[in-house]
Structure formats: C-alpha cells, structure tokens
Scaffold this motif. Structure first.
Motif, mmCIF file in Angstrom:
data_model
loop_
_atom_site.group_PDB
_atom_site.id
_atom_site.type_symbol
_atom_site.label_atom_id
_atom_site.label_comp_id
_atom_site.label_asym_id
_atom_site.label_seq_id
_atom_site.Cartn_x
_atom_site.Cartn_y
_atom_site.Cartn_z
ATOM 1 N N LYS A 1 0.850 -1.188 0.000
ATOM 2 C CA LYS A 1 0.000 0.000 0.000
ATOM 3 C C LYS A 1 0.888 1.242 0.000
ATOM 4 O O LYS A 1 1.157 1.826 1.040
ATOM 5 N N SER A 2 1.376 1.618 -1.131
ATOM 6 C CA SER A 2 2.226 2.808 -1.249
ATOM 7 C C SER A 2 2.140 3.340 -2.665
ATOM 8 O O SER A 2 1.989 2.572 -3.621
ATOM 9 N N ASN A 3 2.234 4.665 -2.792
ATOM 10 C CA ASN A 3 2.269 5.286 -4.113
ATOM 11 C C ASN A 3 3.683 5.418 -4.665
ATOM 12 O O ASN A 3 3.872 5.868 -5.794
ATOM 13 N N VAL A 4 4.691 5.058 -3.863
ATOM 14 C CA VAL A 4 6.077 5.158 -4.297
ATOM 15 C C VAL A 4 6.309 4.197 -5.459
ATOM 16 O O VAL A 4 5.900 3.029 -5.401
ATOM 17 N N PRO A 5 6.960 4.630 -6.537
ATOM 18 C CA PRO A 5 7.206 3.737 -7.678
ATOM 19 C C PRO A 5 8.034 2.513 -7.286
ATOM 20 O O PRO A 5 9.054 2.638 -6.597
ATOM 21 N N ILE A 6 7.563 1.354 -7.721
ATOM 22 C CA ILE A 6 8.288 0.095 -7.537
ATOM 23 C C ILE A 6 8.414 -0.527 -8.923
ATOM 24 O O ILE A 6 7.408 -0.841 -9.563
ATOM 25 N N ILE A 7 9.649 -0.684 -9.373
ATOM 26 C CA ILE A 7 9.914 -1.102 -10.747
ATOM 27 C C ILE A 7 10.683 -2.418 -10.738
ATOM 28 O O ILE A 7 11.694 -2.542 -10.050
ATOM 29 N N LEU A 8 10.229 -3.394 -11.506
ATOM 30 C CA LEU A 8 10.983 -4.627 -11.702
ATOM 31 C C LEU A 8 11.598 -4.634 -13.088
ATOM 32 O O LEU A 8 10.969 -4.189 -14.060
ATOM 33 N N THR A 9 12.816 -5.135 -13.160
ATOM 34 C CA THR A 9 13.488 -5.266 -14.442
ATOM 35 C C THR A 9 14.372 -6.493 -14.432
ATOM 36 O O THR A 9 14.644 -7.079 -13.382
ATOM 37 N N GLY A 10 14.807 -6.892 -15.606
ATOM 38 C CA GLY A 10 15.665 -8.074 -15.729
ATOM 39 C C GLY A 10 16.423 -8.008 -17.037
ATOM 40 O O GLY A 10 16.565 -6.947 -17.649
ATOM 41 N N ALA A 11 16.891 -9.165 -17.479
ATOM 42 C CA ALA A 11 17.655 -9.230 -18.730
ATOM 43 C C ALA A 11 17.409 -10.570 -19.389
ATOM 44 O O ALA A 11 17.168 -11.580 -18.726
ATOM 45 N N MET A 12 17.497 -10.561 -20.708
ATOM 46 C CA MET A 12 17.392 -11.800 -21.469
ATOM 47 C C MET A 12 18.766 -12.334 -21.869
ATOM 48 O O MET A 12 18.900 -13.470 -22.295
ATOM 49 N N ARG A 13 19.785 -11.476 -21.748
ATOM 50 C CA ARG A 13 21.151 -11.896 -22.061
ATOM 51 C C ARG A 13 22.031 -11.624 -20.855
ATOM 52 O O ARG A 13 21.960 -10.545 -20.263
ATOM 53 N N SER A 14 22.847 -12.584 -20.497
ATOM 54 C CA SER A 14 23.677 -12.457 -19.305
ATOM 55 C C SER A 14 24.773 -11.422 -19.519
ATOM 56 O O SER A 14 25.026 -10.955 -20.638
ATOM 57 N N SER A 15 25.453 -11.081 -18.428
ATOM 58 C CA SER A 15 26.300 -9.882 -18.394
ATOM 59 C C SER A 15 27.466 -9.900 -19.373
ATOM 60 O O SER A 15 27.911 -8.834 -19.823
ATOM 61 N N GLY B 1 2.087 6.479 -7.978
ATOM 62 C CA GLY B 1 0.680 6.085 -7.913
ATOM 63 C C GLY B 1 0.215 5.174 -9.016
ATOM 64 O O GLY B 1 -0.987 4.917 -9.139
ATOM 65 N N LYS B 2 1.125 4.641 -9.813
ATOM 66 C CA LYS B 2 0.726 3.773 -10.921
ATOM 67 C C LYS B 2 0.885 2.291 -10.597
ATOM 68 O O LYS B 2 0.758 1.443 -11.471
ATOM 69 N N GLY B 3 1.149 1.975 -9.338
ATOM 70 C CA GLY B 3 1.309 0.578 -8.951
ATOM 71 C C GLY B 3 2.681 0.054 -9.327
ATOM 72 O O GLY B 3 3.556 0.797 -9.783
ATOM 73 N N VAL B 4 2.869 -1.241 -9.156
ATOM 74 C CA VAL B 4 4.141 -1.873 -9.497
ATOM 75 C C VAL B 4 4.236 -1.980 -11.017
ATOM 76 O O VAL B 4 3.281 -2.383 -11.691
ATOM 77 N N LEU B 5 5.409 -1.617 -11.544
ATOM 78 C CA LEU B 5 5.614 -1.577 -12.990
ATOM 79 C C LEU B 5 6.775 -2.478 -13.393
ATOM 80 O O LEU B 5 7.661 -2.768 -12.585
ATOM 81 N N VAL B 6 6.758 -2.894 -14.638
ATOM 82 C CA VAL B 6 7.852 -3.677 -15.219
ATOM 83 C C VAL B 6 8.453 -2.860 -16.351
ATOM 84 O O VAL B 6 7.733 -2.414 -17.258
ATOM 85 N N VAL B 7 9.767 -2.655 -16.300
ATOM 86 C CA VAL B 7 10.481 -1.886 -17.317
ATOM 87 C C VAL B 7 11.472 -2.799 -18.013
ATOM 88 O O VAL B 7 12.381 -3.347 -17.388
ATOM 89 N N MET B 8 11.288 -2.980 -19.310
ATOM 90 C CA MET B 8 12.188 -3.783 -20.143
ATOM 91 C C MET B 8 12.148 -3.234 -21.561
ATOM 92 O O MET B 8 11.077 -2.860 -22.063
ATOM 93 N N ASN B 9 13.288 -3.183 -22.204
ATOM 94 C CA ASN B 9 13.344 -2.897 -23.632
ATOM 95 C C ASN B 9 12.628 -1.596 -24.008
ATOM 96 O O ASN B 9 11.879 -1.531 -24.977
ATOM 97 N N ASP B 10 12.859 -0.541 -23.206
ATOM 98 C CA ASP B 10 12.300 0.799 -23.470
ATOM 99 C C ASP B 10 10.793 0.882 -23.297
ATOM 100 O O ASP B 10 10.169 1.836 -23.775
ATOM 101 N N GLU B 11 10.180 -0.085 -22.629
ATOM 102 C CA GLU B 11 8.732 -0.048 -22.430
ATOM 103 C C GLU B 11 8.397 -0.169 -20.946
ATOM 104 O O GLU B 11 9.140 -0.775 -20.165
ATOM 105 N N ILE B 12 7.243 0.382 -20.575
ATOM 106 C CA ILE B 12 6.749 0.341 -19.200
ATOM 107 C C ILE B 12 5.414 -0.383 -19.201
ATOM 108 O O ILE B 12 4.478 0.010 -19.921
ATOM 109 N N HIS B 13 5.306 -1.446 -18.406
ATOM 110 C CA HIS B 13 4.097 -2.262 -18.351
ATOM 111 C C HIS B 13 3.565 -2.336 -16.921
ATOM 112 O O HIS B 13 4.339 -2.231 -15.960
#
Length: 323
Positions: free
Chosen positions: A103-117, A142-154
């Motif tokens: 219960k927070s309006n603070v942005p929480i963003i998940l991200t990952g990678a498809m290719r290792s380092s 205030g937009k809930g938990v978001l996923v950021v990958m490949n220049d897109e926000i979901h």
C-alpha cells in the motif's frame, strides 16, 4: 538527488556465461554492482542484496520477504522509488504479488535481462538504468508496481513473458505498454484505473493451477480434492469452458468448499460464462465457479492465494474476483 533503492534478487541479469560449459550461471559476485557509477548519474542509489536466485527458485515466501524489505525501507527512510532486479521466468508473478500487497504510491519497478552480463548485446545494465529513471520519475507515482524492459513500461497486472529468448519478450498482449522510455524522457500515455491491495502477513495457503486440455481426465482434480488444497485455478478453453469428463471433479471440489477460479488459456479476451452445454461456462458459473476477467492463470492463482491469506479475513473468494 532523490534516493532510489535497488534490490537485487538474482536471475540472468546478474549471471554470466561459462564459456567452457556454455551454461549461464551465477557468479561469486553480482556484476551489476560494478555499474553503480552509471546509476548514480540519475539518483542517489542504495543497493540491497536480498537473494541470488534463478527466478524458477522464487516462491511466494521470497515475494513476501521483498514486500517486507520495501515496507521496512519506506518506514525508515525517505525513498523516491525502488528497483528490483529479477530473473525473467517469474518476474511477472513477483511484480503482481507486490502490486497486490504493498500500500504505497512510491514507484516500484521490476526489471531483468534476457542476455547475461558477458554476452554480446547484454541488456541488463541498459534495462537497469531505464528502471532507475522510471523509479525516479514523478509521473510513475501512484501507478502501482511496474515492469520496465526494452524501453517499455508495463503494469504488473497485464505484463507477461511472451518469448523464451527475445529481448522484447515482455508484452501486455491485450492492452500494450502504459509508457515508453526515450533517451531524454519518460512518457506515460495512460494509467491504471484502480489499485486493490490485501493485508498479507504470511503465506500458508495452497492454491493449485491446472491447464485444461482436450480429453482431460478427472483424476487431477480429484488429487487436488484429496490433498487439502485451499483453492484451484483452471485455465479453461476459449471463453471459459471445460471437457465434460472433469465436471464431477469440479462438483467434488465445490462440495468441499474449495473455491475454483476459471480463466481462459487464451492470452487475449476475458473468460465469461456464455455456453450452457455440459462443461460450458454458464453451467460452471451456476455450479459456483468464479471467473477472473482478463488475468492469466499464474496471476489468478496469486490473487486467490493472496486473497485467502488476507489477515483481515474479510475477503470471500467471490469478493476477491469482483473486479
């Protein structure tokens, strides 16, 4: 500068290729920690190593731990946002779990990678930088938990992994991304219209997820009925239908007051009670089966699990899926 907390959990984004074996493996240290200088250009970064797990090793227990870490940090510090690095296989489930429980309006963003380092074209650092920029954006509040990958926000509710290996694997098939990332700006073009949360202190319930298929036998449902599960999600056919052979198993579960939630195994459209033949959606609704509109099977399972675990004990199974 605004403070952004980066929480590492493992996954491909923190792995490397062992060129002798050809396998992608975790290392002794997280390669992302060496990129802190790049991140500090965008925010005051504080890092937390929560886990170092491949994403198939993540369970709701670890997801609950992440929720508790975030809530503890919010209570102790003034934080502009959070970024969680995560393996892609279960990233969407962790994102949705957090979306339903924090219960927070603070942005929480998940991200990952498809290719290792250390692969050519590694996408981890770029995705991490993008995620930090979004977490630091006032437009993400205030937009809930978001996923950021490949220049897109979901959004956490709609995003899903659609390809086993493509860097553009994360898509929201029915709705598309809610925002885009350019070199100079974060662009949101629409927002979620509601955000529901549940009060979860522990996860002790058991919810099964079964994919329905042509010629399915009833024995899988009877196994669930006989092994003290607290709920079942069925990925049904089409708009929400099942073979007639499993209807007795559904009835047995209903007799034992085990809630059944039906979604469609199609990734577009919503499950709805239309057909009145044996095993059809209208018949199932009349039996007491609940319909989850627009959720995937894995997310409907998490929502039922979380709703049944709500410490306030105010949510009936039908109330969980009212929206």
């Amino acid at each position: 500068m605004k403070k952004v907390i980066v929480i590492h959990t493992g996954g491909t984004i923190s792995m490397h290729v062992n060129f002798e074996s050809g396998a992608v493996v975790p290392g002794d240290s997280n390669p992302l920690t060496s990129e802190i200088d790049k991140l500090m250009e965008y925010a005051d970064i504080h890092e937390i190593e929560a886990f170092n797990y491949p994403s198939p090793h993540m369970t709701p227990t670890e997801m609950l731990t992440l929720k508790n870490i975030i809530e503890q940090q919010l209570a102790e510090k003034e934080v502009a946002g959070f970024v969680i690095t995560h393996g892609t296989d279960t990233l969407e489930e962790t994102a949705y779990f957090l979306d339903l429980t924090i219960k927070s309006n603070v942005p929480i963003i998940l991200t990952g990678a498809m290719r290792s380092s250390n692969e050519i074209g590694a996408d981890g650092v770029y995705n991490l930088l993008s995620a930090v920029r979004v977490a630091n954006s006032q437009h993400a509040i205030g937009k809930g938990v978001l996923v950021v990958m490949n220049d897109e926000i979901h959004t956490a509710q709609n995003v899903t992994k659609t390809s086993t290996s493509n860097v553009s694997t994360f898509q929201s098939p029915q709705y598309g991304p809610i925002g885009l990332i350019t070199k100079t700006a974060i662009h949101f073009h629409h927002s979620p219209i509601r955000h529901e949360t549940y009060d979860v202190k522990d996860i002790k319930k058991r919810v099964a997820l079964l994919k329905v298929y042509a010629g399915m036998d009833v024995d899988l449902l009877m196994h669930v009925a006989n092994n003290k599960y607290d709920g079942v999600v069925l990925e049904g056919l089409g708009q929400g239908n099942v073979p007639p052979a499993i209807v007795p198993g559904i009835q047995q579960l209903m007799n034992q007051h085990i809630p059944i939630v039906l979604v469609s195994r199609c990734y577009n459209g919503i499950a709805q009670p239309v057909y009145g033949y044996e095993g059809g959606g209208k018949m199932l609704e009349d039996m007491g089966v609940l319909f989850a509109h627009g959720l995937s099977g894995q997310k409907a399972r998490l929502k039922l699990l979380i709703g049944l675990s709500d410490s306030r004990m105010t949510h009936t199974p039908s109330a969980i899926f009212e929206h």
